[in-house]
Design a protein around this motif. Sequence first.
Motif, PDB file in Angstrom:
ATOM      1  N   ASP A 109       2.581  12.816  -2.419  1.00 46.07           N
ATOM      2  CA  ASP A 109       1.498  11.840  -2.338  1.00 46.07           C
ATOM      3  C   ASP A 109       0.554  12.067  -3.519  1.00 46.07           C
ATOM      4  OD1 ASP A 109      -0.693  10.302  -1.862  1.00 46.07           O
ATOM      5  OD2 ASP A 109      -1.078  11.033   0.167  1.00 46.07           O
ATOM      6  N   VAL A 129      -1.747   9.808  -4.484  1.00 41.51           N
ATOM      7  CA  VAL A 129      -2.846   8.825  -4.436  1.00 41.51           C
ATOM      8  C   VAL A 129      -4.150   9.432  -4.952  1.00 41.51           C
ATOM      9  CG1 VAL A 129      -4.280   7.402  -2.920  1.00 41.51           C
ATOM     10  CG2 VAL A 129      -1.817   7.499  -2.543  1.00 41.51           C
ATOM     11  N   HIS A 130      -4.466  10.637  -4.479  1.00 39.07           N
ATOM     12  CA  HIS A 130      -5.766  11.216  -4.840  1.00 39.07           C
ATOM     13  C   HIS A 130      -5.728  11.974  -6.168  1.00 39.07           C
ATOM     14  CE1 HIS A 130      -9.828  12.492  -4.226  1.00 39.07           C
ATOM     15  NE2 HIS A 130      -9.497  13.757  -4.288  1.00 39.07           N
ATOM     16  N   ASN A 157      -6.997  14.448  -0.025  1.00 36.97           N
ATOM     17  CA  ASN A 157      -8.107  13.515  -0.239  1.00 36.97           C
ATOM     18  C   ASN A 157      -9.389  13.942   0.460  1.00 36.97           C
ATOM     19  OD1 ASN A 157      -6.736  12.828   2.253  1.00 36.97           O
ATOM     20  ND2 ASN A 157      -8.032  11.025   2.335  1.00 36.97           N
ATOM     21  N   SER A 168       0.863  -1.185   0.000  1.00 43.81           N
ATOM     22  CA  SER A 168       0.000   0.000   0.000  1.00 43.81           C
ATOM     23  C   SER A 168       0.897   1.232   0.000  1.00 43.81           C
ATOM     24  CB  SER A 168      -0.882   0.024   1.253  1.00 43.81           C
ATOM     25  OG  SER A 168      -0.074   0.113   2.408  1.00 43.81           O
ATOM     26  N   MET A 169       0.303   2.380  -0.291  1.00 46.82           N
ATOM     27  CA  MET A 169       1.082   3.622  -0.201  1.00 46.82           C
ATOM     28  C   MET A 169       1.571   3.807   1.229  1.00 46.82           C
ATOM     29  SD  MET A 169       0.770   6.867   1.056  1.00 46.82           S
ATOM     30  CE  MET A 169       1.515   8.450   0.781  1.00 46.82           C
ATOM     31  N   THR A 170       0.732   3.492   2.200  1.00 48.62           N
ATOM     32  CA  THR A 170       1.113   3.670   3.608  1.00 48.62           C
ATOM     33  C   THR A 170       2.346   2.833   3.939  1.00 48.62           C
ATOM     34  OG1 THR A 170      -1.208   4.039   4.177  1.00 48.62           O
ATOM     35  CG2 THR A 170       0.278   3.503   5.988  1.00 48.62           C
ATOM     36  N   HIS A 192      -3.162  13.464   3.760  1.00 51.30           N
ATOM     37  CA  HIS A 192      -3.594  12.209   4.392  1.00 51.30           C
ATOM     38  C   HIS A 192      -2.528  11.834   5.426  1.00 51.30           C
ATOM     39  CE1 HIS A 192      -4.204   7.815   4.609  1.00 51.30           C
ATOM     40  NE2 HIS A 192      -5.362   7.946   3.978  1.00 51.30           N
ATOM     41  N   SER A 216      -1.619   4.611  -5.496  1.00 47.05           N
ATOM     42  CA  SER A 216      -2.216   3.306  -5.214  1.00 47.05           C
ATOM     43  C   SER A 216      -3.142   2.902  -6.352  1.00 47.05           C
ATOM     44  CB  SER A 216      -3.029   3.359  -3.917  1.00 47.05           C
ATOM     45  OG  SER A 216      -2.258   3.893  -2.866  1.00 47.05           O
ATOM     46  N   TYR A 254      -5.463   0.866  -6.612  1.00 48.83           N
ATOM     47  CA  TYR A 254      -6.889   0.635  -6.314  1.00 48.83           C
ATOM     48  C   TYR A 254      -7.700   1.927  -6.303  1.00 48.83           C
ATOM     49  CZ  TYR A 254      -6.536   2.078  -1.357  1.00 48.83           C
ATOM     50  OH  TYR A 254      -6.376   2.793  -0.193  1.00 48.83           O
ATOM     51  N   LYS A 255      -7.025   3.062  -6.414  1.00 45.42           N
ATOM     52  CA  LYS A 255      -7.768   4.325  -6.560  1.00 45.42           C
ATOM     53  C   LYS A 255      -7.944   4.673  -8.032  1.00 45.42           C
ATOM     54  CE  LYS A 255      -7.089   5.362  -2.051  1.00 45.42           C
ATOM     55  NZ  LYS A 255      -8.074   5.529  -1.010  1.00 45.42           N
TER      56      LYS A 255
END
Length: 401
Positions: A193, A195-196, A168, A86-88, A115, A216, A218-219
């Motif tokens: 980041d 992700v969003h 996000n 995951s990104m985290t 985030h 990520s 999955y986004k």
Amino acid sequence: MSYDVEAVRSHFPALAEGAAHFDGPGGSQVPDVVADAVAGTLRAAVSNRGKVTAAERRAEDIVTGARQAVAELLGGTGQGIVFGRSMTQLTYDFSRTLAKEWGPGDEVVVTRLDHDANIRPWVQAAEAVGATVRWADFDPETGLLGVDTIAGLLSERTKLVAVTAAGNLLGTKPDIRAITRLAHDAGALAYVDGVHLTPHGLVDITELGADFYACSPYKFLGPHLGLVAADPALLETLRPDKLLPSSNAVPERFELGTLPYELLAGTTAAVRFLAGLVPGEGTLRERLTVSMPLVEQYETRLRERLEAGLSGIAGVTLYGAPDRPRTPTVLFSLVGVTPGEVYQQLGADGVNAPAGTFYALECARRLGLGDTGAVRAGIAPYSTESDVDRLVAGVARIAQA
Ligand SMILES: Cc1ncc(COP(=O)(O)O)c(C=O)c1O
């Protein structure tokens, strides 16, 4: 060229369940080609990466194919794409690796727009080595993060600036190009980041000046994993903790354990699907250069329709200045009704618009929303005008009750 949303939707089996999905910022629905790629990989002969057997070569091709597809999505280099759970997880890994070079008196900049996954790993890594954390605040009225704010926090001791390409919770897109330039002038690295941001437009990490760009799949219509894109030459300089017998090559030295081949195949399929959202020809990157701006335009139109509808309802508060650069993500609350109740009542009508802080905890607190947050409605490539109208009508009913 136009965007045919019904043709796009026909690829999403999950939409047959009938819900209007505004929960994309938490994780998008998945097209059939992605599901097929995942299942196809699990059904095929696949073993560890290698060159001897067909099963080994398949695993090898899947990994290099996914690195290449993601590089085309982000404007990067295949050898600079690191995959992880995951990104985290990856951000924790990179924070610990980078912090090996930090000490007391060194500084790290984080922002309250981010985030928590692009805040806490840096805060904790800094604490562990006695480095200082500097906090960049955004304007809670407008939702904007000023470049000047970042400039005011930099010094010759700054090692890293961690900043979101799009928050996000508010969707705000800071001026990343200007921020990374400032970071570099101060001799610091920029960990961005994405992700969003990634699902909502064409990304070019070189243009953005991101030393590390995390996102990520999955986004962006893919399976559940994370990745970091960087220049392979930068990755060569870093020494992550790793097993002795595992590869020390870049990017493998950052990838702990065996990669999820089926998810990588799904990621490649997701990038191809994004490139094919509008018919066209050329390389993957060339097609993305056409398709992603069209997705962005389409999503912006729906976001404007949603905001026009919501702002016509008495008691609705929309957060952030209307004209700020941002993704099609709308944060709102309704006077006299908790965000959780709005979420529940909409959900009962098949309108999925969750409430919370979505781990953008610092952002929610700064907005005065505490640890409760608000309702978040995100537009996705499969969203429609009728989805938007369902959401607006649902909120209007709750407001009148
Ligand atoms: C902006 C942003 N950054 C980071 C994350 C964390 O991503 P992951 O679930 O891959 O760790 C999220 C997930 O919601 C996010 O929206």
